[in-house]
Design an enzyme around this catalytic site. Structure first.
Site, mmCIF file in Angstrom:
data_model
loop_
_atom_site.group_PDB
_atom_site.id
_atom_site.type_symbol
_atom_site.label_atom_id
_atom_site.label_comp_id
_atom_site.label_asym_id
_atom_site.label_seq_id
_atom_site.Cartn_x
_atom_site.Cartn_y
_atom_site.Cartn_z
ATOM 1 N N LYS A 8 28.766 9.953 -53.214
ATOM 2 C CA LYS A 8 28.840 10.812 -54.397
ATOM 3 C C LYS A 8 29.569 12.122 -54.080
ATOM 4 O O LYS A 8 30.385 12.604 -54.866
ATOM 5 C CB LYS A 8 27.442 11.099 -54.940
ATOM 6 C CG LYS A 8 26.774 9.912 -55.615
ATOM 7 C CD LYS A 8 27.544 9.483 -56.850
ATOM 8 C CE LYS A 8 26.814 8.397 -57.623
ATOM 9 N NZ LYS A 8 27.570 7.946 -58.814
ATOM 10 N N ASP B 175 14.795 9.566 -48.247
ATOM 11 C CA ASP B 175 14.207 10.110 -49.472
ATOM 12 C C ASP B 175 14.214 11.638 -49.416
ATOM 13 O O ASP B 175 13.837 12.239 -48.412
ATOM 14 C CB ASP B 175 12.770 9.604 -49.610
ATOM 15 C CG ASP B 175 12.263 9.693 -51.032
ATOM 16 O OD1 ASP B 175 13.091 9.734 -51.955
ATOM 17 O OD2 ASP B 175 11.027 9.715 -51.212
ATOM 18 N N ASN C 6 16.779 13.341 -61.778
ATOM 19 C CA ASN C 6 16.020 12.087 -61.899
ATOM 20 C C ASN C 6 15.956 11.631 -63.351
ATOM 21 O O ASN C 6 15.094 12.063 -64.110
ATOM 22 C CB ASN C 6 14.624 12.263 -61.299
ATOM 23 C CG ASN C 6 14.690 12.492 -59.807
ATOM 24 O OD1 ASN C 6 14.857 13.625 -59.366
ATOM 25 N ND2 ASN C 6 14.594 11.435 -59.024
ATOM 26 N N VAL C 7 16.879 10.753 -63.707
ATOM 27 C CA VAL C 7 17.005 10.283 -65.088
ATOM 28 C C VAL C 7 15.962 9.197 -65.348
ATOM 29 O O VAL C 7 15.754 8.306 -64.533
ATOM 30 C CB VAL C 7 18.415 9.736 -65.343
ATOM 31 C CG1 VAL C 7 18.564 9.317 -66.804
ATOM 32 C CG2 VAL C 7 19.473 10.763 -64.953
ATOM 33 N N ARG D 264 10.192 16.174 -58.042
ATOM 34 C CA ARG D 264 11.403 15.689 -58.689
ATOM 35 C C ARG D 264 11.644 16.493 -59.967
ATOM 36 O O ARG D 264 10.711 16.994 -60.590
ATOM 37 C CB ARG D 264 11.279 14.194 -59.042
ATOM 38 C CG ARG D 264 11.119 13.278 -57.832
ATOM 39 C CD ARG D 264 12.380 13.229 -57.009
ATOM 40 N NE ARG D 264 12.264 12.372 -55.834
ATOM 41 C CZ ARG D 264 11.998 12.802 -54.613
ATOM 42 N NH1 ARG D 264 11.755 14.100 -54.408
ATOM 43 N NH2 ARG D 264 11.956 11.973 -53.597
ATOM 44 N N SER E 53 21.056 2.368 -55.715
ATOM 45 C CA SER E 53 19.845 2.420 -54.915
ATOM 46 C C SER E 53 20.150 3.046 -53.557
ATOM 47 O O SER E 53 20.964 2.521 -52.788
ATOM 48 C CB SER E 53 19.273 1.007 -54.707
ATOM 49 O OG SER E 53 18.325 1.001 -53.658
ATOM 50 N N TYR F 32 24.673 6.709 -49.944
ATOM 51 C CA TYR F 32 24.803 6.964 -51.378
ATOM 52 C C TYR F 32 25.198 8.417 -51.640
ATOM 53 O O TYR F 32 26.142 8.703 -52.389
ATOM 54 C CB TYR F 32 23.483 6.646 -52.082
ATOM 55 C CG TYR F 32 23.435 7.030 -53.541
ATOM 56 C CD1 TYR F 32 24.034 6.215 -54.507
ATOM 57 C CD2 TYR F 32 22.801 8.193 -53.966
ATOM 58 C CE1 TYR F 32 24.000 6.563 -55.846
ATOM 59 C CE2 TYR F 32 22.757 8.541 -55.302
ATOM 60 C CZ TYR F 32 23.361 7.726 -56.234
ATOM 61 O OH TYR F 32 23.343 8.071 -57.563
ATOM 62 N N VAL G 164 11.064 5.552 -60.035
ATOM 63 C CA VAL G 164 9.610 5.619 -59.903
ATOM 64 C C VAL G 164 8.909 5.563 -61.267
ATOM 65 O O VAL G 164 7.855 4.921 -61.397
ATOM 66 C CB VAL G 164 9.207 6.880 -59.109
ATOM 67 C CG1 VAL G 164 9.561 8.162 -59.856
ATOM 68 C CG2 VAL G 164 7.742 6.857 -58.762
ATOM 69 N N SER H 109 25.352 13.076 -58.330
ATOM 70 C CA SER H 109 23.913 12.967 -58.094
ATOM 71 C C SER H 109 23.361 14.182 -57.365
ATOM 72 O O SER H 109 24.026 14.775 -56.499
ATOM 73 C CB SER H 109 23.629 11.713 -57.258
ATOM 74 O OG SER H 109 22.271 11.677 -56.833
#
Length: 238
Positions: free
Chosen positions: A70, A196, A95-96, A134, A3, A66, A110, A42
């Site tokens: 990565k 974001d 975005n998996v 995304r 997250s 985060y 989301v 990511s």
């Protein structure tokens, strides 16, 4: 710790969980004589650069702990490849989404949140203006890319995007879910979340060349499969 918001709130703990653990695993792999190390990186490392699509050679602009973790993990992989001969591959997942994501989790993305709310007849909330984009990819495609990364011969020492290669904004996402469900639920809006990323779209040509990977499941088809799974698990959206 996947997250972004949680790493912003706990930068020291997330460094230990995400980066120290990556280094420990690399050391263990080297000591065990492992041939290859595949790392889940990511798209977050690209940050808010306005240039689209995102290409692996672009300058990273991480916006959160985060993303920094990565990116640092990718650098460790390169060092272990160059110095110790370990075959390393970093796959930059975008975005998996797919079945089994818990919409009530702190880590929920989301799509599971929106699906769960809309199956219950509730309006989803978009944080921001809804025009942020995304590049969604179904989990089955990610599994296929990981299998390729683990089994192909003669590869190593690189990073590569794993994505659907098409961009969708969050208002479009709500509209597509409505169309699949046969509903007309309008989203509500809240303030944008810190850290974001505004827009995301991948160039997947490198994955095609080095992994023989081309996305096969379209975004809408993946969304239909995901919604079907959530319909069969009413406890997640009741």
């Amino acid at each position: 710790m996947v997250s972004v918001q949680k790493t912003i709130g706990e930068p020291t703990r997330s460094h230990y969980v995400n980066l120290d653990s990556t280094l420990n695993l690399l050391v263990a792999a080297r000591e065990a004589g492992a041939r290859r190390f595949v790392f889940a990186s990511s798209a977050a490392i690209y940050g808010n650069s306005p240039d689209l699509p995102k290409i692996e050679t672009m300058r990273p602009e991480p916006l959160s702990p985060y993303a920094v973790q990565k990116l640092a993990g990718e650098h460790y992989l390169k060092v272990f490849h160059d110095l110790y001969g370990l075959e390393t591959l970093a796959l930059r997942f975008f975005n998996v989404f797919g079945p089994r994501q818990n919409p009530g989790s702190d880590y929920a993305a989301v799509i599971p949140k929106f699906i769960a709310l809309m199956l219950a007849g509730k309006q989803p909330t978009i944080f921001g203006d809804g025009h942020q984009t995304r590049d969604f990819i179904h989990v089955s495609e990610v599994v296929r890319a990981l299998i390729q990364a683990g089994t192909l011969n003669g590869i190593g020492g690189f990073v590569c995007n794993v994505a659907g290669g098409e961009k969708t904004d969050l208002i479009q996402l709500v509209g597509t879910i409505n169309r699949i469900l046969g509903t007309r639920l309008e989203p509500t809006f809240g303030p944008a979340a810190p850290g974001d990323v505004r827009d995301s779209l991948a160039d997947v040509a490198h994955a095609r060349r080095v992994l023989d990977f081309t996305p096969q499941v379209s975004f809408e088809e993946g969304l239909r499969r995901t919604i079907d799974w959530y319909k069969s698990h009413p406890s997640l959206h009741g």
